[in-house]
Design an enzyme around this catalytic site. Structure first.
Site, PDB file in Angstrom:
ATOM      1  N   CYS A   1      29.041  35.697  43.192  1.00  0.00           N
ATOM      2  CA  CYS A   1      29.812  34.865  44.145  1.00  0.00           C
ATOM      3  C   CYS A   1      29.152  34.766  45.517  1.00  0.00           C
ATOM      4  O   CYS A   1      29.521  33.900  46.314  1.00  0.00           O
ATOM      5  CB  CYS A   1      31.214  35.416  44.289  1.00  0.00           C
ATOM      6  SG  CYS A   1      32.043  35.624  42.724  1.00  0.00           S
TER       7      CYS A   1
ATOM      8  N   HIS B   1      34.425  32.951  50.661  1.00  0.00           N
ATOM      9  CA  HIS B   1      34.542  32.890  49.198  1.00  0.00           C
ATOM     10  C   HIS B   1      36.025  32.919  48.822  1.00  0.00           C
ATOM     11  O   HIS B   1      36.785  33.770  49.302  1.00  0.00           O
ATOM     12  CB  HIS B   1      33.806  34.085  48.585  1.00  0.00           C
ATOM     13  CG  HIS B   1      34.011  34.214  47.115  1.00  0.00           C
ATOM     14  ND1 HIS B   1      33.984  33.127  46.267  1.00  0.00           N
ATOM     15  CD2 HIS B   1      34.266  35.311  46.331  1.00  0.00           C
ATOM     16  CE1 HIS B   1      34.210  33.535  45.025  1.00  0.00           C
ATOM     17  NE2 HIS B   1      34.387  34.849  45.042  1.00  0.00           N
TER      18      HIS B   1
ATOM     19  N   ASN C   1      38.998  30.756  41.672  1.00  0.00           N
ATOM     20  CA  ASN C   1      37.726  31.366  42.095  1.00  0.00           C
ATOM     21  C   ASN C   1      36.594  30.713  41.293  1.00  0.00           C
ATOM     22  O   ASN C   1      36.482  30.928  40.089  1.00  0.00           O
ATOM     23  CB  ASN C   1      37.804  32.877  41.825  1.00  0.00           C
ATOM     24  CG  ASN C   1      36.496  33.599  42.135  1.00  0.00           C
ATOM     25  OD1 ASN C   1      35.452  32.964  42.342  1.00  0.00           O
ATOM     26  ND2 ASN C   1      36.547  34.916  42.149  1.00  0.00           N
TER      27      ASN C   1
HETATM   28  N1  ACO Z   1      50.281  38.937  35.154  1.00  0.00           N
HETATM   29  C1  ACO Z   1      51.207  39.891  35.244  1.00  0.00           C
HETATM   30  N2  ACO Z   1      50.933  41.169  35.526  1.00  0.00           N
HETATM   31  C2  ACO Z   1      49.642  41.490  35.698  1.00  0.00           C
HETATM   32  C3  ACO Z   1      48.609  40.541  35.616  1.00  0.00           C
HETATM   33  C4  ACO Z   1      48.967  39.218  35.313  1.00  0.00           C
HETATM   34  N3  ACO Z   1      48.064  38.223  35.223  1.00  0.00           N
HETATM   35  N4  ACO Z   1      47.429  41.154  35.860  1.00  0.00           N
HETATM   36  C5  ACO Z   1      47.701  42.448  36.095  1.00  0.00           C
HETATM   37  N5  ACO Z   1      49.045  42.655  35.987  1.00  0.00           N
HETATM   38  C6  ACO Z   1      49.788  43.900  36.176  1.00  0.00           C
HETATM   39  C7  ACO Z   1      48.934  45.128  35.953  1.00  0.00           C
HETATM   40  O1  ACO Z   1      48.858  45.441  34.592  1.00  0.00           O
HETATM   41  C8  ACO Z   1      49.713  46.146  36.746  1.00  0.00           C
HETATM   42  O2  ACO Z   1      50.805  46.563  35.965  1.00  0.00           O
HETATM   43  P1  ACO Z   1      51.320  48.107  36.008  1.00  0.00           P
HETATM   44  O3  ACO Z   1      51.728  48.335  37.428  1.00  0.00           O
HETATM   45  O4  ACO Z   1      52.415  48.105  35.032  1.00  0.00           O
HETATM   46  O5  ACO Z   1      50.113  48.920  35.620  1.00  0.00           O
HETATM   47  C9  ACO Z   1      50.271  45.367  37.928  1.00  0.00           C
HETATM   48  O6  ACO Z   1      50.201  43.977  37.526  1.00  0.00           O
HETATM   49  C10 ACO Z   1      49.506  45.548  39.210  1.00  0.00           C
HETATM   50  O7  ACO Z   1      48.102  45.488  38.898  1.00  0.00           O
HETATM   51  P2  ACO Z   1      47.019  45.488  40.028  1.00  0.00           P
HETATM   52  O8  ACO Z   1      45.660  45.450  39.379  1.00  0.00           O
HETATM   53  O9  ACO Z   1      47.317  46.564  41.012  1.00  0.00           O
HETATM   54  O10 ACO Z   1      47.329  44.081  40.718  1.00  0.00           O
HETATM   55  P3  ACO Z   1      46.760  43.543  42.059  1.00  0.00           P
HETATM   56  O11 ACO Z   1      47.849  43.280  43.010  1.00  0.00           O
HETATM   57  O12 ACO Z   1      45.584  44.355  42.540  1.00  0.00           O
HETATM   58  O13 ACO Z   1      46.210  42.125  41.610  1.00  0.00           O
HETATM   59  C11 ACO Z   1      44.099  41.123  41.161  1.00  0.00           C
HETATM   60  C12 ACO Z   1      45.193  42.041  40.637  1.00  0.00           C
HETATM   61  C13 ACO Z   1      44.702  39.752  41.366  1.00  0.00           C
HETATM   62  C14 ACO Z   1      42.993  41.058  40.117  1.00  0.00           C
HETATM   63  C15 ACO Z   1      43.565  41.693  42.488  1.00  0.00           C
HETATM   64  O14 ACO Z   1      43.242  43.044  42.339  1.00  0.00           O
HETATM   65  C16 ACO Z   1      42.369  40.946  42.994  1.00  0.00           C
HETATM   66  O15 ACO Z   1      42.430  39.787  43.337  1.00  0.00           O
HETATM   67  N6  ACO Z   1      41.217  41.644  43.123  1.00  0.00           N
HETATM   68  C17 ACO Z   1      40.020  41.023  43.595  1.00  0.00           C
HETATM   69  C18 ACO Z   1      39.484  40.158  42.506  1.00  0.00           C
HETATM   70  C19 ACO Z   1      38.268  39.415  42.981  1.00  0.00           C
HETATM   71  O16 ACO Z   1      38.172  39.016  44.103  1.00  0.00           O
HETATM   72  N7  ACO Z   1      37.347  39.246  42.099  1.00  0.00           N
HETATM   73  C20 ACO Z   1      36.146  38.576  42.466  1.00  0.00           C
HETATM   74  C21 ACO Z   1      35.414  38.433  41.254  1.00  0.00           C
HETATM   75  S1  ACO Z   1      34.066  37.439  41.609  1.00  0.00           S
HETATM   76  C22 ACO Z   1      33.267  37.243  40.133  1.00  0.00           C
HETATM   77  O17 ACO Z   1      33.445  37.989  39.288  1.00  0.00           O
HETATM   78  C23 ACO Z   1      32.441  36.062  39.883  1.00  0.00           C
END
Ligand code: ACO
Length: 325
Positions: free
Chosen positions: A114, A252, A282
């Protein structure tokens, strides 16, 4: 005289197929409410019958149109991508051919996930130092839907396909400041290529891993807020500037909550952070040029304004670039 980066035109392209959050709720245990509240994403676009070349060529064509640049004025083409359908030839070479650019062009791809577009733009600026009369075509193009793991609900809802491009030259409008960093490792964010370490004649072969994105979302979130905030501060400090001196932040587009946390940490009103993640998702290396193009075409971005582009991604990598629009 200080020669800085001058962006002469921008272009963006997303494929026509829109995929809503409700469509994810039909294939995974998730909901529109969860996705919107945790990420800010409402919908994204998926390529269907279009390749990363089709996306890149459309965005590049629009950027050249916007800049009023003729093919013979382009001396450098740098494409940032992690999802080109070929290991070689490069996407940049194929775009150069598709757009009828001259043969004496320096064309190559760069992969920094990214952060790729930022690194490509900085690389292009360095190369233009040797070719002051030429323009660079810098593109970010991704079909992330092809490497998304649709069995992982926490990552599959994030990504979209698209391409963004700029035509850039060198100008005397002001300095360009840049900062970057890299922390190697595959634990937090990675995508295997499918190649294995075994000699092809070995009796025991490894099963190749399918190219699918693996991500520790919480760790990426923490890294993103820390690295982007610190990188922006370091970049601006090189020019004796503070975060409040910048008119627009085009970061980003990974998660709206990351943008909010960075704005808060820098003590900058969120309104200065352009955000289009709601309808793009994204798009990795395409996200910054797509957002810049949308900001430019909205009429909100005016010549002379101070802009920071900043991002982070697999590597892990991060970077920021300050320039005058
Ligand atoms: N729908 C419903 N529930 C979900 C989902 C979903 N799509 N995804 C995860 N959950 C659940 C999890 O299982 C967890 O459940 P639990 O509490 O029972 O264990 C709960 O939601 C909380 O999970 P977290 O991982 O803590 O959720 P968070 O608020 O951190 O959100 C996310 C997850 C959106 C992925 C966040 O961490 C994020 O945006 N991180 C950065 C991602 C990013 O910027 N990536 C860049 C990648 S760039 C590239 O790869 C090219």
């Amino acid at each position: 005289m200080q020669y800085g980066l001058k962006i002469l035109g921008t272009g963006g392209y997303v494929p026509p197929l829109t995929v809503s959050n409700e469509e994810f709720a039909a294939i995974a245990d998730t909901s529109d409410e969860w996705i919107r509240s945790r990420t800010g994403i409402g919908e994204r676009h998926f390529a269907d019958g279009e390749s990363s070349l089709d996306l890149a060529a459309q965005a590049a064509h629009r950027a050249m149109d916007d800049a009023g640049a003729a093919p013979e004025q382009i001396g450098v083409v740098v494409c940032a991508t992690a999802t080109h359908e070929y290991l070689f030839p490069s996407l940049a070479c194929r775009v150069a051919q598709a757009l009828g650019l001259p043969e004496q062009v320096l064309a190559f791809d760069l992969n920094a996930a990214c952060s790729g577009f930022l690194f490509a733009l900085h690389t292009a600026q360095c190369l233009l130092g040797e070719r002051r009369d030429a323009y660079a075509l810098v593109i970010g193009s991704e079909v992330l839907s092809r490497i998304t793991d649709f069995e992982d609900r926490s990552t599959c809802i994030l990504f979209g396909d698209g391409a963004g491009a700029v035509v850039a030259g060198l100008g005397d409008g002001g300095p360009t400041l840049f900062d970057s960093g890299a922390i190697g490792g595959t634990q937090v964010l990675s995508c295997p290529s499918g190649l294995t370490a075994r000699n092809p004649f070995a009796s025991v072969q490894e099963l190749p891993q399918r190219p699918r994105i693996h991500m520790d979302g919480r760790e990426v979130f923490r890294f993103a807020v820390d690295s982007v905030s610190a990188s922006i501060t370091r970049t601006l400090a090189q020019g004796g500037l503070a975060p409040g001196d910048v008119d627009w932040y085009v970061c980003h587009q990974a998660n709206q909550r990351i943008l909010k946390a960075v704005a808060k940490r820098l003590d900058i009103p969120l309104e200065r952070f352009f955000c289009n993640i709601g309808h793009r998702g994204n798009t990795s290396a395409a996200s910054i040029p797509l957002a810049l193009d949308e900001l430019h075409r909205s009429g909100l971005l005016r010549r002379g304004q101070r802009v920071v582009l900043s991002g982070f991604g697999g590597g892990l990598t991060y970077g920021s670039l300050y320039f005058i629009w």
